[in-house]
Write a protein that holds these residues in place. Sequence first.
Motif, PDB file in Angstrom:
ATOM      1  N   ASP A  94      35.423 -33.255   5.074  1.00 26.89           N
ATOM      2  CA  ASP A  94      35.449 -31.933   6.034  1.00 26.89           C
ATOM      3  C   ASP A  94      34.944 -30.937   5.622  1.00 26.89           C
ATOM      4  OD1 ASP A  94      37.621 -31.522   4.245  1.00 26.89           O
ATOM      5  OD2 ASP A  94      38.898 -30.747   6.010  1.00 26.89           O
ATOM      6  N   ARG A  95      34.361 -30.949   4.026  1.00 29.76           N
ATOM      7  CA  ARG A  95      33.823 -29.593   3.528  1.00 29.76           C
ATOM      8  C   ARG A  95      32.785 -30.155   2.356  1.00 29.76           C
ATOM      9  NH1 ARG A  95      37.746 -25.706   0.020  1.00 29.76           N
ATOM     10  NH2 ARG A  95      38.413 -27.882  -0.644  1.00 29.76           N
ATOM     11  N   ALA A 128      20.838 -26.818  12.197  1.00 31.25           N
ATOM     12  CA  ALA A 128      20.382 -27.934  13.511  1.00 31.25           C
ATOM     13  C   ALA A 128      21.135 -29.134  13.146  1.00 31.25           C
ATOM     14  CB  ALA A 128      19.035 -27.797  13.912  1.00 31.25           C
ATOM     15  N   ARG A 129      20.649 -29.739  12.109  1.00 26.66           N
ATOM     16  CA  ARG A 129      21.012 -31.275  11.653  1.00 26.66           C
ATOM     17  C   ARG A 129      22.421 -31.282  11.779  1.00 26.66           C
ATOM     18  NH1 ARG A 129      21.281 -34.143   6.489  1.00 26.66           N
ATOM     19  NH2 ARG A 129      20.740 -36.074   6.906  1.00 26.66           N
ATOM     20  N   LEU A 130      23.376 -30.227  11.172  1.00 22.57           N
ATOM     21  CA  LEU A 130      24.373 -30.406  11.247  1.00 22.57           C
ATOM     22  C   LEU A 130      25.226 -30.265  12.403  1.00 22.57           C
ATOM     23  CD1 LEU A 130      27.269 -30.256   9.528  1.00 22.57           C
ATOM     24  CD2 LEU A 130      26.965 -27.719   9.857  1.00 22.57           C
ATOM     25  N   LEU A 131      24.725 -29.345  13.255  1.00 22.13           N
ATOM     26  CA  LEU A 131      25.003 -29.474  14.701  1.00 22.13           C
ATOM     27  C   LEU A 131      24.989 -30.627  15.364  1.00 22.13           C
ATOM     28  CD1 LEU A 131      24.329 -25.717  15.771  1.00 22.13           C
ATOM     29  CD2 LEU A 131      26.402 -26.532  15.082  1.00 22.13           C
ATOM     30  N   ALA A 132      23.708 -31.301  15.419  1.00 23.92           N
ATOM     31  CA  ALA A 132      23.564 -32.610  16.020  1.00 23.92           C
ATOM     32  C   ALA A 132      24.226 -33.510  15.450  1.00 23.92           C
ATOM     33  CB  ALA A 132      22.104 -32.825  15.906  1.00 23.92           C
ATOM     34  N   TYR A 133      24.796 -33.797  14.292  1.00 19.77           N
ATOM     35  CA  TYR A 133      25.298 -34.723  13.755  1.00 19.77           C
ATOM     36  C   TYR A 133      27.054 -34.375  14.103  1.00 19.77           C
ATOM     37  CZ  TYR A 133      27.421 -37.752  10.003  1.00 19.77           C
ATOM     38  OH  TYR A 133      28.175 -38.445   9.271  1.00 19.77           O
ATOM     39  N   THR A 134      27.532 -33.405  14.185  1.00 19.90           N
ATOM     40  CA  THR A 134      28.622 -33.112  14.447  1.00 19.90           C
ATOM     41  C   THR A 134      29.004 -32.854  15.830  1.00 19.90           C
ATOM     42  OG1 THR A 134      28.516 -30.753  13.900  1.00 19.90           O
ATOM     43  CG2 THR A 134      29.253 -32.379  12.166  1.00 19.90           C
ATOM     44  N   GLU A 135      28.089 -33.011  16.710  1.00 20.35           N
ATOM     45  CA  GLU A 135      28.218 -32.526  18.216  1.00 20.35           C
ATOM     46  C   GLU A 135      28.954 -31.073  18.348  1.00 20.35           C
ATOM     47  OE1 GLU A 135      29.150 -36.779  20.339  1.00 20.35           O
ATOM     48  OE2 GLU A 135      30.431 -36.506  18.536  1.00 20.35           O
ATOM     49  N   LEU A 140      27.953 -24.024   9.182  1.00 20.72           N
ATOM     50  CA  LEU A 140      27.296 -24.036   8.006  1.00 20.72           C
ATOM     51  C   LEU A 140      27.119 -22.377   7.755  1.00 20.72           C
ATOM     52  CD1 LEU A 140      24.310 -25.983   6.775  1.00 20.72           C
ATOM     53  CD2 LEU A 140      24.223 -23.573   7.051  1.00 20.72           C
ATOM     54  N   ASN A 141      27.005 -22.149   6.672  1.00 19.25           N
ATOM     55  CA  ASN A 141      26.837 -20.729   6.067  1.00 19.25           C
ATOM     56  C   ASN A 141      25.951 -20.956   4.847  1.00 19.25           C
ATOM     57  OD1 ASN A 141      26.967 -17.821   5.520  1.00 19.25           O
ATOM     58  ND2 ASN A 141      28.824 -18.342   4.270  1.00 19.25           N
ATOM     59  N   LEU A 142      24.758 -20.376   5.024  1.00 21.57           N
ATOM     60  CA  LEU A 142      23.794 -20.288   3.897  1.00 21.57           C
ATOM     61  C   LEU A 142      23.720 -18.885   3.461  1.00 21.57           C
ATOM     62  CD1 LEU A 142      21.590 -21.265   2.209  1.00 21.57           C
ATOM     63  CD2 LEU A 142      19.929 -21.050   4.054  1.00 21.57           C
ATOM     64  N   SER A 143      24.494 -18.806   2.205  1.00 25.29           N
ATOM     65  CA  SER A 143      24.927 -17.345   1.998  1.00 25.29           C
ATOM     66  C   SER A 143      23.861 -16.497   0.842  1.00 25.29           C
ATOM     67  CB  SER A 143      26.317 -17.175   1.292  1.00 25.29           C
ATOM     68  OG  SER A 143      26.493 -18.189   0.341  1.00 25.29           O
ATOM     69  N   LYS A 144      23.274 -17.602   0.197  1.00 22.07           N
ATOM     70  CA  LYS A 144      22.197 -17.274  -0.634  1.00 22.07           C
ATOM     71  C   LYS A 144      20.901 -18.069  -0.626  1.00 22.07           C
ATOM     72  CE  LYS A 144      25.308 -14.943  -4.206  1.00 22.07           C
ATOM     73  NZ  LYS A 144      24.439 -13.376  -3.965  1.00 22.07           N
ATOM     74  N   GLU A 145      19.753 -17.536  -0.593  1.00 19.99           N
ATOM     75  CA  GLU A 145      18.811 -18.534  -0.669  1.00 19.99           C
ATOM     76  C   GLU A 145      17.718 -18.132  -1.675  1.00 19.99           C
ATOM     77  OE1 GLU A 145      16.574 -18.342   3.186  1.00 19.99           O
ATOM     78  OE2 GLU A 145      18.513 -17.012   3.868  1.00 19.99           O
ATOM     79  N   SER A 157      27.447 -23.742   2.383  1.00 21.82           N
ATOM     80  CA  SER A 157      28.774 -24.333   2.849  1.00 21.82           C
ATOM     81  C   SER A 157      29.085 -24.743   3.993  1.00 21.82           C
ATOM     82  CB  SER A 157      29.520 -22.841   2.590  1.00 21.82           C
ATOM     83  OG  SER A 157      29.641 -22.333   1.241  1.00 21.82           O
ATOM     84  N   LEU A 158      29.468 -25.953   4.263  1.00 21.59           N
ATOM     85  CA  LEU A 158      29.555 -26.679   5.503  1.00 21.59           C
ATOM     86  C   LEU A 158      31.095 -27.134   5.760  1.00 21.59           C
ATOM     87  CD1 LEU A 158      26.568 -27.623   3.867  1.00 21.59           C
ATOM     88  CD2 LEU A 158      26.178 -28.669   6.067  1.00 21.59           C
ATOM     89  N   PHE A 159      31.375 -26.963   6.861  1.00 21.57           N
ATOM     90  CA  PHE A 159      32.694 -27.448   7.276  1.00 21.57           C
ATOM     91  C   PHE A 159      32.689 -28.276   8.647  1.00 21.57           C
ATOM     92  CE2 PHE A 159      32.804 -23.435   5.188  1.00 21.57           C
ATOM     93  CZ  PHE A 159      33.466 -23.731   4.073  1.00 21.57           C
ATOM     94  N   PHE A 160      33.573 -29.065   8.622  1.00 15.27           N
ATOM     95  CA  PHE A 160      33.729 -30.055   9.896  1.00 15.27           C
ATOM     96  C   PHE A 160      35.219 -30.283   9.940  1.00 15.27           C
ATOM     97  CE2 PHE A 160      33.116 -34.528  11.543  1.00 15.27           C
ATOM     98  CZ  PHE A 160      32.804 -34.038  12.755  1.00 15.27           C
ATOM     99  N   ARG A 161      35.906 -29.456  10.767  1.00 13.41           N
ATOM    100  CA  ARG A 161      37.503 -29.287  10.614  1.00 13.41           C
ATOM    101  C   ARG A 161      38.043 -30.171  11.786  1.00 13.41           C
ATOM    102  NH1 ARG A 161      37.939 -27.755   5.483  1.00 13.41           N
ATOM    103  NH2 ARG A 161      37.746 -25.247   5.366  1.00 13.41           N
ATOM    104  N   GLU A 162      39.111 -31.157  11.467  1.00 13.11           N
ATOM    105  CA  GLU A 162      39.584 -31.827  12.534  1.00 13.11           C
ATOM    106  C   GLU A 162      40.115 -31.345  13.573  1.00 13.11           C
ATOM    107  OE1 GLU A 162      43.428 -35.011  12.544  1.00 13.11           O
ATOM    108  OE2 GLU A 162      42.487 -34.661  10.654  1.00 13.11           O
TER     109      GLU A 162
END
Length: 294
Positions: A94-95, A128-135, A140-145, A157-162
């Motif tokens: 989930d993280r 977009a990839r994460l949103l499609a995969y997790t419906e 997702l947070n991209l805090s530095k580039e 930083s990616l999260f997928f909380r139950e």
Amino acid sequence: MYTYEDIKLQNQQDAFSAMYLCIARSVTDLCGRRVGERILREACRRAGRASGLQQREHLRQAGVKTNLHTLYHCGRDFVEDPRVRGQEIFDEEDRQIWEIYTCPLADYWNRRDGGKLGSFYCEEYQYARLLAYTENVGQLNLSKELTCPRDNFCRFSLFFREANMSRERAKEAFAHCDPGYEAPKDPPADVSFGEGIRDMTISIYANILETAREICGREGVCAVAEGLKRWTAEALAAMRVQADHTLCPLDAGFVEKNFPLPLDGADPAWNGYEDEARDLMRRLVLEPIAAELA
């Protein structure tokens, strides 16, 4: 130190970076900065969504739980360039949190004053990839580039909380929500590096073309076509140097190993994309490159 085989793959990766930058510059030059940014961001979102949906279905069919760990570690449709240096801080279902300290994409774009254009890809594709995969449940947070002048690394930083999903989706995602679940003995393998770069090259290009046409009509198509012409010139110049440095002739065999797309344009990876995308690529890139071979 990289092997000769590593260098061939790196050349393919750099060709993708060059393609994106050439088309991105052409679109923003000819369609305007704001419209060009809109085209590029939407195209990267579409490509990311397609990847996320494909990954989710691929894992479902294989009986693999569709959580964040499997998104980035099982049956991937891309493989990291050997030049990537980073640190995985959390690898959990989930993280997922990681930092990237060296990235060949950012390095290529930054050295050519294209970091801002490159940031559109960095900011949109994985989200977009994460949103499609997790419906649409994942975050997702991209805090530095690395494409940002003030940053010296990327942090995803990616999260997928139950707690944010239905019971059915949690059962599909997490083994602890599915009593009696047994993971498959032979989970899906990653694609090869070359296949991943080929598919990414076609996907990003075809989605930019589609989006440019929708937003700007034939002017948008012409802008992408001009970008392809620029890419042809840059790709040929790069491969001449690469061939000279490795004491190889610039022939069909060399191009096959150092360029991401087959020159005959007949690869099945084009299936599902518009005929115009393949035809433009063939006429403006693949045929001109073939004509220059020894």
